[in-house]
Design a protein around this motif. Sequence first.
Motif, short mmCIF file in Angstrom:
data_model
loop_
_atom_site.label_atom_id
_atom_site.label_comp_id
_atom_site.label_asym_id
_atom_site.label_seq_id
_atom_site.Cartn_x
_atom_site.Cartn_y
_atom_site.Cartn_z
N GLY A 1 -30.55 -16.93 -47.73
CA GLY A 1 -30.72 -15.55 -48.20
C GLY A 1 -31.70 -14.76 -47.36
N ARG A 2 -32.80 -15.37 -46.98
CA ARG A 2 -33.80 -14.69 -46.16
C ARG A 2 -33.24 -14.40 -44.75
NH1 ARG A 2 -35.51 -11.77 -48.70
NH2 ARG A 2 -36.80 -11.14 -46.97
N VAL A 3 -32.56 -15.38 -44.18
CA VAL A 3 -31.97 -15.16 -42.85
C VAL A 3 -30.90 -14.07 -42.93
CG1 VAL A 3 -30.61 -16.22 -40.99
CG2 VAL A 3 -32.53 -17.47 -42.00
N ALA A 4 -30.11 -14.09 -44.00
CA ALA A 4 -29.08 -13.06 -44.16
C ALA A 4 -29.71 -11.68 -44.29
CB ALA A 4 -28.22 -13.38 -45.38
N ALA A 5 -30.80 -11.58 -45.05
CA ALA A 5 -31.49 -10.30 -45.22
C ALA A 5 -32.02 -9.81 -43.87
CB ALA A 5 -32.61 -10.43 -46.23
N ARG A 6 -32.58 -10.71 -43.09
CA ARG A 6 -33.08 -10.33 -41.76
C ARG A 6 -31.92 -9.85 -40.88
NH1 ARG A 6 -34.40 -12.64 -36.60
NH2 ARG A 6 -36.04 -11.37 -35.67
N GLY A 7 -30.82 -10.59 -40.90
CA GLY A 7 -29.64 -10.20 -40.12
C GLY A 7 -29.11 -8.84 -40.53
N ARG A 8 -29.00 -8.61 -41.85
CA ARG A 8 -28.53 -7.30 -42.34
C ARG A 8 -29.48 -6.19 -41.88
NH1 ARG A 8 -27.23 -10.18 -46.77
NH2 ARG A 8 -29.16 -9.69 -47.84
N GLY A 9 -30.77 -6.47 -41.93
CA GLY A 9 -31.75 -5.47 -41.49
C GLY A 9 -31.60 -5.13 -40.02
N LEU A 10 -31.43 -6.15 -39.20
CA LEU A 10 -31.25 -5.92 -37.76
C LEU A 10 -29.98 -5.11 -37.48
CD1 LEU A 10 -32.27 -9.44 -36.39
CD2 LEU A 10 -33.54 -7.29 -36.06
N VAL A 11 -28.91 -5.46 -38.17
CA VAL A 11 -27.64 -4.74 -37.97
C VAL A 11 -27.77 -3.31 -38.50
CG1 VAL A 11 -25.19 -4.63 -38.60
CG2 VAL A 11 -26.21 -6.80 -37.88
N ALA A 12 -28.41 -3.13 -39.65
CA ALA A 12 -28.58 -1.78 -40.20
C ALA A 12 -29.38 -0.90 -39.24
CB ALA A 12 -29.28 -1.85 -41.56
N GLU A 13 -30.42 -1.45 -38.64
CA GLU A 13 -31.20 -0.70 -37.64
C GLU A 13 -30.33 -0.33 -36.43
OE1 GLU A 13 -34.82 -2.55 -36.30
OE2 GLU A 13 -35.40 -3.05 -38.35
N ALA A 14 -29.54 -1.30 -35.97
CA ALA A 14 -28.69 -1.05 -34.81
C ALA A 14 -27.65 0.03 -35.12
CB ALA A 14 -28.00 -2.34 -34.37
N LEU A 15 -27.09 -0.01 -36.32
CA LEU A 15 -26.11 1.01 -36.71
C LEU A 15 -26.77 2.36 -36.88
CD1 LEU A 15 -23.90 -0.97 -39.26
CD2 LEU A 15 -23.42 -0.48 -36.85
N ALA A 16 -27.98 2.37 -37.43
CA ALA A 16 -28.71 3.63 -37.61
C ALA A 16 -28.95 4.30 -36.26
CB ALA A 16 -30.02 3.38 -38.35
N GLU A 17 -29.21 3.50 -35.24
CA GLU A 17 -29.39 4.06 -33.90
C GLU A 17 -28.11 4.73 -33.39
OE1 GLU A 17 -30.91 0.93 -31.42
OE2 GLU A 17 -32.79 0.82 -32.56
N GLN A 18 -26.98 4.32 -33.94
CA GLN A 18 -25.70 4.94 -33.59
C GLN A 18 -25.38 6.10 -34.54
OE1 GLN A 18 -24.03 4.06 -30.82
NE2 GLN A 18 -25.74 2.67 -30.49
N GLY A 19 -26.27 6.34 -35.50
CA GLY A 19 -26.09 7.45 -36.43
C GLY A 19 -25.20 7.15 -37.62
#
Length: 135
Positions: A10-28
């Motif tokens: 769960g913790r690793v998944a949350a970290r992964g989701r956070g990294l992907v969310a940040e990357a997507l946010a950079e794409q708007g």
Amino acid sequence: MQSLPSWLIGRVAARGRGLVAEALAEQGVKMMHHAVLAAVSELGPVAQADLGRRLVIDPKDLVGILNDLQADGLTVREPDPRDRRKNAVTVTPAGQDLIERCAAAAETANAQLLAPLAPAEARRLMALLARLYEA
């Protein structure tokens, strides 16, 4: 607690989701908007109601997301040729371009997630996670 596989996963998944969310946010783009856009690309043209059922998104939430995507020129909704009472959603060329940029950004984020592992360890982890998922 850290000795429980469910907690660690769960913790690793949350970290992964956070990294992907940040990357997507950079794409708007937000995570749910990307999920809808990617599904439309994969399934489209797709009836709006079918899309909501496939993604398990409340219809009123889906309408808001589709309104945003259409306002940004990423999707279009037109009468479904198979059933004129329904709307079919299609990705525009701009939407397809965004999907490709987001895929590259998500790949980079996932590489960052797996960076502490050697390549062989990362492949092994992916194989083990796939087995757990398929069980």
